[in-house]
Design an enzyme around this catalytic site. Structure first.
Site, PDB file in Angstrom:
ATOM      1  N   ASP A 158       1.570  -0.662   2.173  1.00  0.00           N
ATOM      2  CA  ASP A 158       0.120  -0.452   2.237  1.00  0.00           C
ATOM      3  C   ASP A 158      -0.196   1.034   2.398  1.00  0.00           C
ATOM      4  O   ASP A 158       0.669   1.821   2.788  1.00  0.00           O
ATOM      5  CB  ASP A 158      -0.490  -1.245   3.404  1.00  0.00           C
ATOM      6  CG  ASP A 158       0.123  -0.884   4.752  1.00  0.00           C
ATOM      7  OD1 ASP A 158       1.362  -0.810   4.851  1.00  0.00           O
ATOM      8  OD2 ASP A 158      -0.636  -0.649   5.721  1.00  0.00           O
ATOM      9  N   GLU A 178       1.149  -1.689   7.938  1.00  0.00           N
ATOM     10  CA  GLU A 178       1.473  -0.610   8.872  1.00  0.00           C
ATOM     11  C   GLU A 178       0.230   0.163   9.268  1.00  0.00           C
ATOM     12  O   GLU A 178       0.039   0.503  10.430  1.00  0.00           O
ATOM     13  CB  GLU A 178       2.509   0.338   8.227  1.00  0.00           C
ATOM     14  CG  GLU A 178       3.228   1.234   9.224  1.00  0.00           C
ATOM     15  CD  GLU A 178       2.500   2.544   9.524  1.00  0.00           C
ATOM     16  OE1 GLU A 178       2.833   3.194  10.527  1.00  0.00           O
ATOM     17  OE2 GLU A 178       1.592   2.909   8.780  1.00  0.00           O
TER      18      GLU A 178
END
Ligand SMILES: [Zn+2]
Length: 438
Positions: free
Chosen positions: A79, A142
């Protein structure tokens, strides 16, 4: 144009805007699905390894080794943070200009995803078998402190996996990292500060703005914020910071060398020097306190009955969350309520005097012979912190050269990675796996 396969892979990954949302239900799954498909397409041999899906879009991969020695875990995340600011080239365009791939995620952290995958793919192509199991753990939440890293840790624990070491993103081969030092520093995070947030809340009667009373919520909140700013936490010189100073010493102009060489004894002086050397250096020597959000009355002619300030703190190794909260409560005084939003202690400190760190150092010396490898305290939070419960050796290092300008583009505009630097990173991961001892 026939770019290197790793470059083409990075371009395809960057073109997928894999922005995770704090509320998982709001995350658009399509870019993540497309990104995973691109990984399978670019790294077909890796794709055939045993795969464990971690919801929503994360994955664990197991590459079996020759022996049952403790495995290593190579981590990265899929991400990215949203795009902000004015970009020279499109943020999800992955265009190549001036020998660099431009785009969100090139440094944080799709470059590492590609570095790891391309290294593994090359080795699989050659029929290479690692000396011990190699696990890959690619998270998908994350940047929003989501659950994929903890879920991956739970899965590894269920399987009885006890890693020799874990390697995640973090430090880099950083140019201009320290005043007066010409050599780049290959900084390997051996711990990270703990992220702790509170809200300061001041309450009062509110009322009409035409008849204000003294000492209302906004005035008390402002006084509290000013008091916090004037009362920084004590300076700390944790062991990794002293080790960094000691390793830097030979690279300083001659008159300064002896000073850093005796860093342990001179810690009080050095910490004061660092504090004075700008915000980045100052964050290395204490717990930082930043007031971020502010809210009060919703209308210009209404006195706030509640005023709030969000405070984000990065707790230094050597401090504790409770100690920092005590400091905040004492400093803001009794008229302010302190509501704890999140609390995270600093991570345990991983060793830099045994074989795992020595291996990282040796491979770094091979690929980046001009750089000074050193442990350090990482300022930002990573998914690596969740692995400290599973393993004593958790290292945070991304094997890419980054200029000071490039480091400033992480989470900002114009993020970009040098094509040659990406390829050197692939080589670094490949050499690391090749050199794992049995
Ligand atoms: Zn990252």
């Amino acid at each position: 144009m026939s770019e290197h396969p790793a470059v083409r892979a990075l371009q395809d990954l960057v073109r997928q805007p894999t922005v995770a949302e704090r509320d998982p239900a709001r995350t658009d799954p399509a870019p993540f699905v497309a990104l995973r498909a691109a990984l399978a397409e670019h790294f077909p041999r890796l794709h055939e390894l045993e795969r464990i899906e971690i919801e929503p879009h994360a994955v664990l991969v197991r590459w079996p080794g020759r022996t049952d020695a403790g495995p290593v875990v190579l981590m990265a995340h899929l991400d990215v943070v949203p795009v902000e600011g004015a970009w020279t080239h499109p943020a999800f365009g992955a265009e190549i200009h001036d020998g660099m791939v431009w785009g969100r995620g090139t440094l944080d952290d799709k470059g590492a995803v590609v570095g790891i995958c391309a290294a593994v793919e090359q080795l699989l192509e050659r029929g290479f078998v690692p000396a011990r199991d190699v696990w890959l753990s690619f998270g998908s939440t994350e940047e929003v402190s989501g659950t994929t890293a903890t879920d991956a840790v739970d899965e590894l624990r269920r399987r009885g996996v006890a890693p020799w070491f874990v390697l995640d993103e973090g430090g880099a081969v950083a140019a201009d990292a320290f005043p007066l030092v010409r050599a780049p520093l290959a900084v390997v995070g051996v711990t990270e500060k703990g992220v702790t947030s509170v809200e300061l809340v001041a309450e009062g009667a509110g009322g009409h703005a035409s008849t204000p009373a003294r000492g209302g919520p906004t005035a008390r909140l402002a006084a509290a914020i000013t008091a916090l700013e004037k009362a920084p936490l004590p300076l700390r010189a944790p062991a990794p910071t002293l080790e960094l100073l000691r390793r830097l010493a030979p690279h300083l102009p001659a008159p300064l060398r002896p000073v850093l060489g005796r860093a342990d004894r001179l810690a009080p002086v050095l910490t004061r020097v660092l504090r004075a050397a700008g915000a980045e250096a100052a964050a290395m020597v204490r717990t930082t306190v930043a007031v971020t959000t502010l809210s009060g009355s919703p209308a210009l002619n209404v006195i706030a009955s509640t005023a709030r300030a969000g405070v984000n703190m990065r707790v230094m190794v050597g401090d504790t969350v409770d100690g920092v909260l005590d400091h905040v409560r004492r400093t803001v005084g009794p008229g302010i309520r302190v509501e704890v939003v999140e609390r995270n202690e600093p991570s345990p400190v991983s060793p830099w005097d045994d074989g795992a760190f020595a291996l990282l150092e040796r491979i770094t010396g091979e690929l980046f012979p001009d750089a000074v490898p050193t442990p350090y305290v990482m300022m930002a939070a990573t998914d690596a912190r969740f692995f400290t419960g599973l393993c004593d050796r958790v290292y945070r290092f991304t094997p890419f050269r980054m200029t000071k300008d490039q480091r400033a583009t992480i989470h900002a505009a114009d993020e970009r990675i040098g094509v040659a630097d990406l390829l050197a990173g692939v080589d670094w991961y490949r050499r690391l796996v090749e050199e794992l001892p049995a």
